[in-house]
Motif scaffolding. Structure first.
Motif, PDB file in Angstrom:
ATOM      1  N   THR A  55       0.852  -1.200   0.000  1.00  0.00           N
ATOM      2  CA  THR A  55       0.000   0.000   0.000  1.00  0.00           C
ATOM      3  C   THR A  55       0.884   1.244   0.000  1.00  0.00           C
ATOM      4  O   THR A  55       1.933   1.270   0.645  1.00  0.00           O
ATOM      5  N   LEU A 167      -9.527  -4.304  -5.603  1.00  0.00           N
ATOM      6  CA  LEU A 167      -8.096  -4.627  -5.509  1.00  0.00           C
ATOM      7  C   LEU A 167      -7.870  -6.133  -5.475  1.00  0.00           C
ATOM      8  O   LEU A 167      -6.854  -6.630  -5.942  1.00  0.00           O
ATOM      9  N   GLN A 168      -8.829  -6.863  -4.908  1.00  0.00           N
ATOM     10  CA  GLN A 168      -8.688  -8.322  -4.821  1.00  0.00           C
ATOM     11  C   GLN A 168      -9.178  -9.022  -6.090  1.00  0.00           C
ATOM     12  O   GLN A 168      -9.194 -10.244  -6.151  1.00  0.00           O
ATOM     13  N   LEU A 182     -11.549   3.612  -4.020  1.00  0.00           N
ATOM     14  CA  LEU A 182     -10.184   3.409  -3.521  1.00  0.00           C
ATOM     15  C   LEU A 182      -9.822   4.495  -2.512  1.00  0.00           C
ATOM     16  O   LEU A 182      -9.133   4.252  -1.518  1.00  0.00           O
TER      17      LEU A 182
END
Ligand code: ADP
Ligand code: MG
Length: 323
Positions: A55, A167-168, A182
């Motif tokens: 991140t 994101l996954q 996001l």
């Protein structure tokens, strides 16, 4: 090689606005204002559990501060002082500079003095402690919801969960919404102004970190009551627009944490005050149901009046462990 003391001096020393002594001595010094109760809370974020290790460091810094500040908002307290204990696998000057910039930006935005902490080597682990002030007796707890209260939620919870699903690789987000989701995930906005404004209006409150249903369950359990949620009132429009999938939107709203919105209850005569307050804070608040005397049960009332019992399940880090 940067030493621990060099690190502290370069990256963790900030000027303070309302403290007697900040970083540099064995302890920081500060004074509570007269007639204020101190509120204190701590949160730990672990790489791989609470965030992806890759991140953006600024976002991680922001979020570490924000989740702690949100706990003050949830108590109707004013966030004032922060400590940061962190363990770092290696000294990466650029990473630390960017992380501490995000952390201190969030502290500055909410008027918090970063007054100390601890720095050590180890797996990436971020633990912040926040101290706030609330006028004596005016905090808002989880345990004081009353039967008949309206149940309210601020903002648009679920956006952060959609960001995470994206994101996954589990959610296709509409182009126009991707950044919004996001951003909700990486830069949550603690609802400090709303929390403070709810003194004397809300009966019970918490911030949603583990999902709306699970966190509502905490209020119900501590207040010894139940809830009815009205399907037609749920703030699903933006979520559905973002992901084009009503089931995913509903799951994000009910079970997604990470938005740090405020969930609170208030007596029905407060509706007009809440409308005014929402305009004043430029933040929507949505009435999603009411408190019942059906101990700890949550019922979803559909548009045609049918009733379905929902499980008050939020995210539980120890669920599934046998020990
Ligand atoms: P001690 O050895 O007495 O525990 P430290 O060497 O750990 O003190 O810390 C020195 C000073 O640096 C203290 O004021 C401490 O609060 C501050 N400090 C250390 N790490 C951090 C950090 N991550 N953020 C802010 N302040 C820090
Ligand atoms: Mg010491």
């Amino acid at each position: 090689m940067t030493s621990e003391f060099e690190l502290i001096r370069r990256f963790f020393t900030r000027t303070t606005a309302h403290s007697d002594l900040g970083v540099g001595d064995d302890a920081a010094l500060f004074r509570a204002r007269p007639n204020m109760q101190l509120a204190v809370s701590t949160d730990v974020l672990v790489a791989g559990t609470h965030f992806f290790p890759d991140t953006e460091p600024e976002a991680l810094g922001w979020k570490t501060a924000a989740v702690n500040i949100s706990d003050m908002a949830a108590m109707a307290a004013e966030p004032r002082w922060m400590l940061l204990a962190l363990s770092l696998p290696e000294v990466d000057d650029m990473w630390i500079a960017r992380f501490s910039s995000g952390f201190s930006m969030c502290c500055a935005e909410f008027g918090v003095d970063w007054i100390g902490g601890d720095t050590t080597r180890g797996p990436l682990n971020l633990c912040a402690t926040i101290i706030g002030e609330v006028p004596q007796g005016r905090s808002i707890r989880r345990s004081s919801a009353k039967v008949g209260d309206d149940i309210w939620i601020s903002g648009n919870p679920g956006l952060a969960a959609l960001g995470l699903q994206h994101l996954q690789g589990n959610a296709q987000l509409d182009d126009g919404w991707r950044d919004t989701c996001l951003d909700a995930l990486h830069r949550p906005q603690p609802r400090v102004a709303l929390g403070i404004a709810l003194r004397g209006i809300a009966n019970a409150m918490l911030d949603v970190s583990d999902g709306l249903l699970g966190d509502l369950g905490h209020i119900l359990e501590q207040s010894c009551c139940g809830a009815e949620i009205e399907e037609s009132c749920l703030p699903l429009a933006k979520l559905t627009e973002a992901c084009n999938d009503i089931e995913l939107a509903r799951k994000a709203l009910f079970s997604g944490g990470d938005d740090y919105e405020l969930l609170f209850t208030a007596a029905a005569p407060q509706r007009a005050a809440l409308k005014a307050l929402s305009d004043q804070c430029v933040l929507p608040v949505t009435r999603i149901g009411s408190i019942t005397n059906d101990s700890s049960a949550i019922w979803l009332i559909s548009d045609n009046g049918s009733r379905q019992q929902l499980a008050a399940a939020g995210y539980d880090h120890f669920a599934g462990d046998n020990g």
